[in-house]
Design an enzyme around this catalytic site. Structure first.
Site, short mmCIF file in Angstrom:
data_model
loop_
_atom_site.label_atom_id
_atom_site.label_comp_id
_atom_site.label_asym_id
_atom_site.label_seq_id
_atom_site.Cartn_x
_atom_site.Cartn_y
_atom_site.Cartn_z
CB VAL A 112 -9.15 -0.37 3.16
CG1 VAL A 112 -10.10 -0.91 2.10
CG2 VAL A 112 -8.22 0.67 2.57
CB ALA A 171 10.15 -9.71 4.23
CD GLN A 172 13.43 -11.01 -0.60
OE1 GLN A 172 13.07 -11.01 -1.77
NE2 GLN A 172 14.12 -10.02 -0.09
CG ASP A 183 2.28 -12.03 5.25
OD1 ASP A 183 3.15 -12.50 4.50
OD2 ASP A 183 2.50 -11.73 6.44
CD GLU A 203 13.52 -14.03 15.36
OE1 GLU A 203 14.31 -14.13 14.43
OE2 GLU A 203 12.45 -13.41 15.26
N GLY A 206 4.81 -5.31 0.99
CA GLY A 206 4.15 -5.36 -0.32
C GLY A 206 3.77 -3.97 -0.80
N GLY A 247 -2.11 -0.72 2.08
CA GLY A 247 -1.08 -1.26 2.96
C GLY A 247 0.27 -0.60 2.74
CB SER A 248 2.35 1.55 4.54
OG SER A 248 2.04 1.29 5.90
N GLY A 249 3.10 -2.01 4.22
CA GLY A 249 4.09 -3.01 4.64
C GLY A 249 5.05 -3.29 3.50
C1 FAD Z 1 6.87 -10.87 14.44
C2 FAD Z 1 7.15 -11.17 12.98
C3 FAD Z 1 8.43 -11.54 12.59
C4 FAD Z 1 8.70 -11.82 11.25
N1 FAD Z 1 9.96 -12.17 10.89
C5 FAD Z 1 10.26 -12.35 9.59
C6 FAD Z 1 11.59 -12.62 9.17
O1 FAD Z 1 12.50 -12.72 10.00
N2 FAD Z 1 11.84 -12.75 7.84
C7 FAD Z 1 10.84 -12.63 6.90
O2 FAD Z 1 11.11 -12.72 5.71
N3 FAD Z 1 9.58 -12.39 7.27
C8 FAD Z 1 9.26 -12.24 8.59
N4 FAD Z 1 7.97 -11.98 8.96
C9 FAD Z 1 6.92 -11.97 7.94
C10 FAD Z 1 6.90 -10.67 7.17
O3 FAD Z 1 6.97 -9.58 8.05
C11 FAD Z 1 5.62 -10.65 6.34
O4 FAD Z 1 5.63 -11.75 5.47
C12 FAD Z 1 5.51 -9.37 5.54
O5 FAD Z 1 5.41 -8.27 6.41
C13 FAD Z 1 4.30 -9.40 4.62
O6 FAD Z 1 4.18 -8.19 3.95
P1 FAD Z 1 2.76 -7.61 3.54
O7 FAD Z 1 3.01 -6.35 2.81
O8 FAD Z 1 1.97 -8.66 2.89
O9 FAD Z 1 2.04 -7.32 4.92
P2 FAD Z 1 2.46 -6.35 6.09
O10 FAD Z 1 3.90 -6.06 6.09
O11 FAD Z 1 1.86 -6.96 7.31
O12 FAD Z 1 1.71 -5.00 5.76
C14 FAD Z 1 0.32 -4.89 5.80
C15 FAD Z 1 -0.04 -3.43 5.72
O13 FAD Z 1 -1.43 -3.29 5.51
C16 FAD Z 1 -1.96 -2.36 6.43
N5 FAD Z 1 -3.35 -2.73 6.61
C17 FAD Z 1 -3.86 -3.88 7.09
N6 FAD Z 1 -5.21 -3.86 7.03
C18 FAD Z 1 -5.55 -2.66 6.49
C19 FAD Z 1 -6.79 -2.04 6.19
N7 FAD Z 1 -7.96 -2.65 6.40
N8 FAD Z 1 -6.77 -0.80 5.69
C20 FAD Z 1 -5.60 -0.15 5.46
N9 FAD Z 1 -4.40 -0.71 5.73
C21 FAD Z 1 -4.38 -1.94 6.23
C22 FAD Z 1 -1.07 -2.50 7.65
O14 FAD Z 1 -1.18 -1.37 8.48
C23 FAD Z 1 0.27 -2.64 6.97
O15 FAD Z 1 0.75 -1.38 6.60
C24 FAD Z 1 7.66 -11.71 10.30
C25 FAD Z 1 6.38 -11.35 10.68
C26 FAD Z 1 6.12 -11.07 12.03
C27 FAD Z 1 4.74 -10.66 12.45
#
Ligand code: FAD
Length: 453
Positions: A86, A330-331, A319, A181, A22, A18-20
């Protein structure tokens, strides 16, 4: 056919999925560690999801919130970015399989950080997705932009008043931050940006409905802020329907069940789904091979050190993980990722894995914008709403956007949108508006052919 992973190395191998928030933060925090990192993600970019709704409503461009991950990590020599989805994690052989355009690649790990996030949940009604896209990816946002602006275009050409009304009705399902929003921005788009741009229709007469099965707007932010957001939306002309359970979604509208059991039909062309999340299916793959459990949203119930039972070398963050008291924000992902990177670094220096301090989350608060000049914010016990909350929201989002160029471009887009009435990203292409349907049709054809052979 399975291909071996790229160049083997003697260093401790860390695979990040994942490149989100986390995944990226975990990799960056390991910058100076003597490790070999492979970051595997199914998109080439790091997505700043909180601003997706601004892409969907034409305020900013997708490039502003989705810089390429390999460019962000270009100077980090110990990290290789790999594109691929993955599909399997094998805890016994300590390998990860990912697919890129039909090729499967196997990557071994010593330590695995799974940060694959969450997708939209339709609560068992996945067929709703065709007519009510969620808002999780750039594709979703661009498709929604196509659908929203496309509905105005079709209405301008329609001589049938009933069809016109359906085209000018926009329903957002889910009154959480994203729903609030989106509803606010569709209303401002119709009322402000598009005002006077059509000759046959009056865009300001568009009907925007925000509905939720819950009895309140923005429930996690408490009653007072929820009410403030609701009042502001209603001033913008958004109709709020609470205690409204969606029972069906189709091309022409949605069906809603009210608390007294009556069933209502809302005719509408454009539906947006922002009602629930479902963690990546990789959580179940992990749970099936270990003693880890998953909750109803598919999140992995991790141990206090964010690892999974019996596998101290496998961490789940963001998440995808269920940690009591840590919100899906995000935090939560950023702090979890940094904690795990610190654990890895200290154990490389000889710290005892059995003596890990538990992860502790620092709540920095939460915010949601309602419209231009108006937001709600909750920081600890302090709650505030209105213009200052909106300024704080703008500032914080700029701070967390990745890259200097991105920050400047976003700030310029905000100035033109919020001080004037222009939006710089109202372009829609045929590909954006129809691509999902076309891809789904192609997939259905392939599946039919497979079934027939
Ligand atoms: C529309 C929206 C608005 C939001 N607004 C807010 C806000 O205002 N404030 C806040 O704090 N949070 C907000 N959030 C929540 C926040 O964005 C998430 O909590 C955060 O992105 C979680 O981070 P993460 O790294 O767990 O997942 P993500 O950021 O979702 O990253 C997941 C990563 O995994 C990759 N991935 C997924 N499945 C696979 C796979 N099988 N193989 C390879 N890669 C994969 C994806 O491509 C992505 O790069 C919002 C979320 C959304 C959808």
């Amino acid at each position: 056919m399975t291909h071996p992973g790229a160049t083997p190395s003697d260093k401790h191998k860390v695979v990040v999925i994942g490149s989100g928030f986390g995944g990226l933060n975990a990799a960056q925090k390991l910058k100076r560690a003597d490790v070999d990192i492979k970051l595997i993600a199914k998109t080439t970019h790091h997505l700043f999801q909180p601003l997706l709704y601004q892409v969907a409503t034409g305020i900013i461009s997708e490039g502003e919130i989705a810089p390429p991950t390999r460019v962000i990590l270009r100077k980090q020599d110990n990290c290789q970015v790999l594109l691929g989805e993955v599909t399997n994690i094998d805890l016994a052989s300590k390998t990860v399989d990912s697919i890129l355009l039909g090729h499967t690649y196997r990557t071994p790990y010593d330590t695995l950080i799974v940060a694959a996030g969450a997708g939209q949940s339709y609560f068992g009604n996945d067929q709703f997705a065709e007519w009510a896209p969620g808002m999780k990816t750039i594709d979703d946002a661009l498709e929604l932009r196509g659908r929203i602006l496309g509905a105005f275009e079709q209405a301008e050409r329609s001589s049938d008043p009933v069809r016109r009304e359906k085209l000018l009705t926009f329903v957002v399902v889910g009154a959480g931050p994203t729903g609030v929003e989106m509803a606010g921005q569709i209303a401002e788009l119709a009322d402000h940006t598009l005002r006077g741009a059509f000759r046959h229709i009056d865009s300001t007469r568009a009907r925007v409905i925000l509905l939720d099965a819950a009895p309140a707007v923005l429930p996690p932010m408490g009653e007072k802020l929820g009410k403030k957001a609701q009042d502001r939306l209603e001033k913008l002309g958004v109709e709020i329907q609470l205690n409204a359970m969606v029972t069906d979604v189709d091309r022409n509208g949605i069906t809603v069940k009210r608390p007294d059991g009556t069933i209502d039909r809302i005719e509408c062309a454009t539906k947006v789904w922002s009602a629930g999340v479902s963690a990546s299916p990789l959580g179940k793959i992990i749970a099936d091979q270990s003693d880890a459990e998953i909750d109803r949203a598919g999140r992995v119930k991790v141990l206090p050190d964010l690892s999974i039972p019996g596998h101290p070398d496998v961490f789940v963050v963001g998440d995808m993980a269920f940690v009591d008291g840590v919100p899906g924000m995000a935090q939560g992902a950023i702090q979890g990722a940094k904690y795990v990177a610190n654990v890895i670094k200290s154990e490389l220096k000889g710290a005892d894995p059995a003596a890990r301090e538990p992860f502790s989350y620092f709540d920095k608060g939460s915010m949601a914008t309602v419209s231009r000049f108006s937001a709600v914010a909750k920081i600890g016990k302090i709650e505030f709403a209105g213009f200052f909350a909106w300024l704080a929201w703008l500032f914080l989002h700029l701070v967390y956007l990745v890259g200097f160029r991105t920050k400047i471009a976003t700030m310029l887009s905000w100035i033109t949108t919020f001080l004037g009435r222009g939006r710089g990203q109202l372009t829609i292409t045929e590909q954006q508006a129809y691509a999902r349907t076309t891809i789904e049709q192609l997939q259905a054809t392939v599946e039919d052919e497979k079934a027939a052979s």
